[in-house]
Design a protein around this motif. Sequence first.
Motif, PDB file in Angstrom:
ATOM      1  N   GLN A 117      42.225  34.729  34.641  1.00 15.72           N
ATOM      2  CA  GLN A 117      43.013  35.775  33.977  1.00 15.72           C
ATOM      3  C   GLN A 117      43.010  37.043  34.818  1.00 15.72           C
ATOM      4  OE1 GLN A 117      42.411  36.027  29.736  1.00 15.72           O
ATOM      5  NE2 GLN A 117      42.783  38.234  29.732  1.00 15.72           N
ATOM      6  N   GLU A 118      44.187  37.623  35.035  1.00 14.95           N
ATOM      7  CA  GLU A 118      44.288  38.821  35.864  1.00 14.95           C
ATOM      8  C   GLU A 118      44.041  40.086  35.054  1.00 14.95           C
ATOM      9  OE1 GLU A 118      47.906  38.989  38.091  1.00 14.95           O
ATOM     10  OE2 GLU A 118      47.162  37.551  39.567  1.00 14.95           O
ATOM     11  N   CYS A 119      43.479  41.092  35.727  1.00 15.13           N
ATOM     12  CA  CYS A 119      43.216  42.372  35.069  1.00 15.13           C
ATOM     13  C   CYS A 119      43.353  43.492  36.097  1.00 15.13           C
ATOM     14  CB  CYS A 119      41.822  42.386  34.444  1.00 15.13           C
ATOM     15  SG  CYS A 119      40.481  41.945  35.568  1.00 15.13           S
ATOM     16  N   ASP A 120      43.625  44.690  35.603  1.00 17.37           N
ATOM     17  CA  ASP A 120      43.734  45.861  36.473  1.00 17.37           C
ATOM     18  C   ASP A 120      42.343  46.416  36.741  1.00 17.37           C
ATOM     19  OD1 ASP A 120      46.577  45.930  36.697  1.00 17.37           O
ATOM     20  OD2 ASP A 120      46.681  46.734  34.652  1.00 17.37           O
ATOM     21  N   THR A 121      42.047  46.694  38.011  1.00 13.71           N
ATOM     22  CA  THR A 121      40.747  47.221  38.407  1.00 13.71           C
ATOM     23  C   THR A 121      40.967  48.368  39.390  1.00 13.71           C
ATOM     24  OG1 THR A 121      40.335  45.990  40.465  1.00 13.71           O
ATOM     25  CG2 THR A 121      39.996  44.789  38.391  1.00 13.71           C
ATOM     26  N   PRO A 122      39.933  49.154  39.692  1.00 14.25           N
ATOM     27  CA  PRO A 122      40.083  50.211  40.700  1.00 14.25           C
ATOM     28  C   PRO A 122      40.495  49.681  42.068  1.00 14.25           C
ATOM     29  CG  PRO A 122      38.130  50.613  39.392  1.00 14.25           C
ATOM     30  CD  PRO A 122      38.640  49.247  38.999  1.00 14.25           C
ATOM     31  N   SER A 123      40.265  48.393  42.324  1.00 14.12           N
ATOM     32  CA  SER A 123      40.657  47.787  43.598  1.00 14.12           C
ATOM     33  C   SER A 123      42.001  47.075  43.514  1.00 14.12           C
ATOM     34  CB  SER A 123      39.582  46.789  44.064  1.00 14.12           C
ATOM     35  OG  SER A 123      38.370  47.453  44.331  1.00 14.12           O
ATOM     36  N   GLY A 124      42.733  47.294  42.425  1.00 18.38           N
ATOM     37  CA  GLY A 124      44.017  46.631  42.259  1.00 18.38           C
ATOM     38  C   GLY A 124      43.935  45.538  41.204  1.00 18.38           C
ATOM     39  N   ARG A 125      44.953  44.722  41.146  1.00 18.94           N
ATOM     40  CA  ARG A 125      45.007  43.653  40.139  1.00 18.94           C
ATOM     41  C   ARG A 125      44.267  42.435  40.684  1.00 18.94           C
ATOM     42  NH1 ARG A 125      47.004  43.336  35.369  1.00 18.94           N
ATOM     43  NH2 ARG A 125      47.787  41.392  34.479  1.00 18.94           N
ATOM     44  N   LEU A 126      43.213  42.044  39.985  1.00 23.11           N
ATOM     45  CA  LEU A 126      42.375  40.922  40.402  1.00 23.11           C
ATOM     46  C   LEU A 126      42.206  39.957  39.246  1.00 23.11           C
ATOM     47  CD1 LEU A 126      39.435  42.894  42.097  1.00 23.11           C
ATOM     48  CD2 LEU A 126      41.368  41.822  43.274  1.00 23.11           C
TER      49      LEU A 126
END
Length: 213
Positions: free
Chosen positions: A109-118
């Motif tokens: 499952q993808e999620c938004d993180t400080p490093s982008g979408r992971l």
Amino acid sequence: MSEFEEQYRQRADASGAGEIAERYRRRADAFGAKVAAVRDDQWANRSPCEKWTARDVVQHIVDMHGVMLTPLGRGLSAAPGVAEDPVAAFRAARADVEAVLADPALAGQECDTPSGRLTALQHIDQVVSQDLPLHGWDLAKATGQDDTIDPADVEGALAGMAAIPEETMRMLRTPGAFGPGVEVFGPEVKVDPGAPAQDRLLASIGRDPRWRP
């Protein structure tokens, strides 16, 4: 997507889900062993993180496990808190993250993180899994344990640090850049260029490898 984000995605894809999960388990085993070895009278000891005690180091790691679950609409399971039982608190948080790693639908499952979408898998690998060896060093230094970090983790972390763009690194060293009270890396500590790899890694994230209680 930045070059750093793309490089990370490529490394994570190359590693594969099984390798990422195994890497997390190995690091969690090592950290958990350090938690279990802390004596009752050592939990208030100061750590290399100026504001943290040994207990605070474990609390941070448990909290970061919860952060990995939040984008998935999940939270930490009911368990004793770090104030009551640090060993049980870490084991429960670890089990929650391993449940995600074991479920392909959740891990992907993808999620938004400080490093982008992971993906959740990549997020765990990039954040809490990498935290375990570094904060394991903090805990070991605070409580008189063996502070050796697995050479494979040192090598991988140094390579990852070298790939971080200068602008991103400035943000990582800026307190509050990723949220109130969040400080990812401290100011770089100067060490000899020929210093051991572990010392160079610690210095690069703002730790003094010569720190003593």
